[in-house]
Design a protein around this motif. Structure first.
Motif, PDB file in Angstrom:
ATOM      1  N   ARG A 429       8.103  73.246  -8.806  1.00  0.00           N
ATOM      2  CA  ARG A 429       8.049  74.487  -8.021  1.00  0.00           C
ATOM      3  C   ARG A 429       7.546  75.632  -8.892  1.00  0.00           C
ATOM      4  NH1 ARG A 429      12.999  72.527  -5.810  1.00  0.00           N
ATOM      5  NH2 ARG A 429      14.204  73.870  -7.237  1.00  0.00           N
ATOM      6  N   GLN A 430       8.032  75.685 -10.117  1.00  0.00           N
ATOM      7  CA  GLN A 430       7.603  76.740 -11.040  1.00  0.00           C
ATOM      8  C   GLN A 430       6.104  76.651 -11.314  1.00  0.00           C
ATOM      9  OE1 GLN A 430       9.939  76.848 -14.617  1.00  0.00           O
ATOM     10  NE2 GLN A 430       8.587  78.320 -15.643  1.00  0.00           N
ATOM     11  N   ALA A 431       5.595  75.443 -11.360  1.00  0.00           N
ATOM     12  CA  ALA A 431       4.166  75.247 -11.620  1.00  0.00           C
ATOM     13  C   ALA A 431       3.324  75.387 -10.359  1.00  0.00           C
ATOM     14  CB  ALA A 431       3.939  73.865 -12.233  1.00  0.00           C
ATOM     15  N   GLY A 432       3.963  75.441  -9.209  1.00  0.00           N
ATOM     16  CA  GLY A 432       3.228  75.524  -7.949  1.00  0.00           C
ATOM     17  C   GLY A 432       2.539  74.225  -7.599  1.00  0.00           C
ATOM     18  N   ALA A 433       3.076  73.123  -8.067  1.00  0.00           N
ATOM     19  CA  ALA A 433       2.471  71.813  -7.834  1.00  0.00           C
ATOM     20  C   ALA A 433       3.180  71.119  -6.677  1.00  0.00           C
ATOM     21  CB  ALA A 433       2.564  70.962  -9.092  1.00  0.00           C
ATOM     22  N   VAL A 434       2.421  70.764  -5.647  1.00  0.00           N
ATOM     23  CA  VAL A 434       2.976  70.111  -4.467  1.00  0.00           C
ATOM     24  C   VAL A 434       2.472  68.669  -4.414  1.00  0.00           C
ATOM     25  CG1 VAL A 434       3.153  70.126  -1.961  1.00  0.00           C
ATOM     26  CG2 VAL A 434       3.047  72.298  -3.229  1.00  0.00           C
TER      27      VAL A 434
END
Length: 594
Positions: A429-434
């Motif tokens: 989530r912190q990396a914005g990786a989905v």
């Protein structure tokens, strides 16, 4: 990749009545005796210093048929063989080392071993005389990994072990002792100098084919002249043949090329077996007893075990699995020894140039490593073979050593001891990786590696990763190629205890095993310092710091040390597994019929 080092593994097997023939060495070759060894991969090249020839299968044969200045014993201690030659340190500033061949040492065809052979070894493995800037990659056959016929005829390029330390000897070595020695002068001190220089292939055999010089003395002079004069035309022909001339193709190898300096000679080789015979010209300290050693290629581990059971082979060292261990222990009249070798399983992440660029972000790398069920992998896949199996905690120290135990407390590996799915999700989530995709490269023919992939796939999915299959039968050729995969499962095998071995995996440039594009300037600086460090305590400190930094960068992780298993019939004595050896043939001269 221009330096295509890879690791396969092998084994070997025969037996007969004993009639003793006492030779000049003081030990006896028992006439008519034969031992048969099951090996996993066929012999493919007699030049083990080339990228193509650098495999355990070839190394095992070359070890049995050639002598060396230094070699490891069963306790992994480096010992000299002064019956072959002596090594003298003349100076440490600059580091100056003289190698001298012992009196009376010859190749198996009777030609003396001398400075021409030593000089060729320097030229081939230092890379000093190579044409600057030449890239051999475009001239590699994708399927065979051998050089194509359109390799430039005017280029000097020895595909040797350059980068291992010998490249620091940039001045042409001087010949001395009546043509039996050469002296290497290093540009800077190199702590692992004992491990970087051996004779290799015969100079007179190379010149005979490359330069068309049939007389052995004239052939040796031609090699010396070409090296000392930096003769580009001659060296181009010499290097071209040195690179490919010792490769085994469909045709039987030329016996004139297969000369060695060791207790055995390579007598025959075909797609099904290789035969070694006692070398009648050998006068060294490792005189053999068996007259013939037959290597049978049996790729399937359980098939090799079956061959041991029916008596068609005498020695096996198959890949250790629970099924193999159980099958071996069920055979009567067989000694089974288990342990660990110097190979360890790795999971490496492509920190750059990945297929999906998933691991360009260190947060995503850390998240993925937080999902890896290392203990489960060991418990389910390794412990059934060897009950003492443990998760490997260090990138640089061998398990079971004091250095490894201390490093594990400080290197950060404990942070990845158990999967932490909740933390992995927060990092994503912190990396914005989905739902980031991770395509893993591995060998689909290796059952244990397939199981590893499945365990990792299931565990990582809990954190939101999509782990996909990038396996390929040609996985070795794909290692390090940009855009092919995101992570890789494979094994790294240590053939020595070099202090500077970490450079191969973690140096930004010149790291032949750095297939993940890992780069850290601080690690590079520590590696450079390590090359010159002679104090053992300081070496340990530098390695421990490198270990910590690699863990902190989340570039990958070691999983476990390979279990090993060796079995042999009670009629064969002297078979002793050695962790650093490429197969069981490392001391075949000590084997005797019971």
């Amino acid at each position: 990749m221009t330096n295509r080092r890879r690791a396969l593994q092998i084994l070997a097997t025969g037996l007969a009545a004993v009639l003793l023939l006492v030779g000049c060495t003081g030990r006896g070759v028992a006439e008519g005796t034969e031992v048969t060894v099951a090996v996993r991969a066929p012999f493919s090249s007699y030049n083990g210093n080339t990228s193509y020839g650098s495999t355990p299968a070839n190394s095992s044969v070359i070890t049995a048929t050639n002598s060396r200045f230094f070699a490891y014993d069963e306790r992994s201690e480096l010992v000299p063989d002064e019956s072959f030659g002596t090594v003298r340190v003349d100076s440490e500033e600059p580091l100056t080392v003289t190698y001298t061949i012992a009196d009376g040492v010859t190749w198996s065809d009777g030609v003396p071993v001398d400075a021409a052979d030593l000089l060729l070894a320097w030229a081939a493995n230092s890379g000093v005389l190579n044409t600057p800037g030449f890239d051999d990659g475009p001239f590699l056959d994708v399927d065979t990994q051998q050089y194509t016929d359109d390799f430039p005829a005017d280029v000097v390029f020895f595909d040797g072990s350059s980068g291992d330390g010998l490249e620091l000897v940039t001045s042409t070595p001087e010949i001395g002792d009546g043509g039996r020695s050469i002296t290497l002068v290093y540009d800077e001190y190199f702590v692992d100098w004992r491990l970087v220089f051996e004779v290799g292939v015969a100079a007179h055999a190379v010149a005979g084919e490359a330069l068309g010089v049939d007389d052995p003395d004239a052939a040796k002079r031609a090699i010396v002249d070409a090296v000392q004069d930096a003769d580009g035309q001659g060296l181009a022909r010499i290097s071209r043949f040195w690179n490919s001339g010792f490769n085994v193709t469909q045709d039987p190898p030329d016996p004139a090329l297969l000369v060695g300096t060791g207790p055995y000679t390579l007598a025959e080789s075909d797609p099904e077996r290789t035969i070694l015979e006692a070398n009648p010209n050998y006068r060294g300290a490792n005189a053999p007893t068996y007259e013939r050693v037959v290597l049978r290629y049996i790729g399937d581990p359980l098939e090799a075990v079956a061959a041991l059971a029916d008596g068609s082979v005498d020695v096996v060292a198959p890949q250790a699995t629970a099924d193999v261990a159980a099958a071996l222990n069920a055979i009567e009249g067989v000694t089974v020894e288990s342990g660990f070798d110097a190979t360890h399983e790795r999971l490496d992440l492509q920190v750059a140039n990945g297929r999906n660029e998933t691991f360009d972000d260190p947060l995503v790398r850390t998240a993925f490593l937080k999902t890896i069920p290392r203990q489960q992998i060991v418990d389910e896949l390794v412990a059934p073979v060897h009950a003492d199996a443990q998760v490997r905690s260090s990138h640089v120290f061998l398990p079971g050593t004091d250095d490894d135990a201390q490093a594990a407390q400080r290197n950060g590996s404990a942070d990845f001891g158990r999967p932490d799915v909740a933390l992995a999700k927060r990092l994503l989530r912190q990396a914005g990786a989905v739902a980031p995709e991770v395509c893993i490269l591995f060998d689909p023919a290796n059952p244990r590696r397939v199981s590893e992939f499945e365990l990792i796939q299931s565990a990582a999915a809990q954190a939101g990763f999509r782990v996909t299959d990038c396996s390929s039968p040609t996985w070795q050729e794909l290692l390090g190629l940009p855009g092919e995969y995101d992570a890789s499962l494979y094994a790294l095998r240590a053939s020595n205890l070099a202090v500077t071995a970490a450079r191969a995996s973690f140096a930004s440039t010149g790291g032949v095993n750095n297939t993940s594009f890992y780069s850290n300037p601080e690690v590079d600086a520590l590696l450079a310092e390590l090359r010159r460090e002679t104090d053992a305590a300081e070496q340990t400190r530098l390695l421990a710091e490198i270990d910590r930094l690699v863990w902190a960068d989340s570039a990958g992780m070691p999983l476990y040390q390979f279990p090993s298993i060796t079995a042999f019939r009670t009629g064969v004595t002297g078979v002793t597994p050695s962790p650093l050896a490429a197969g069981v043939l490392w001391n075949v001269w000590d084997w005797t019929p019971a």
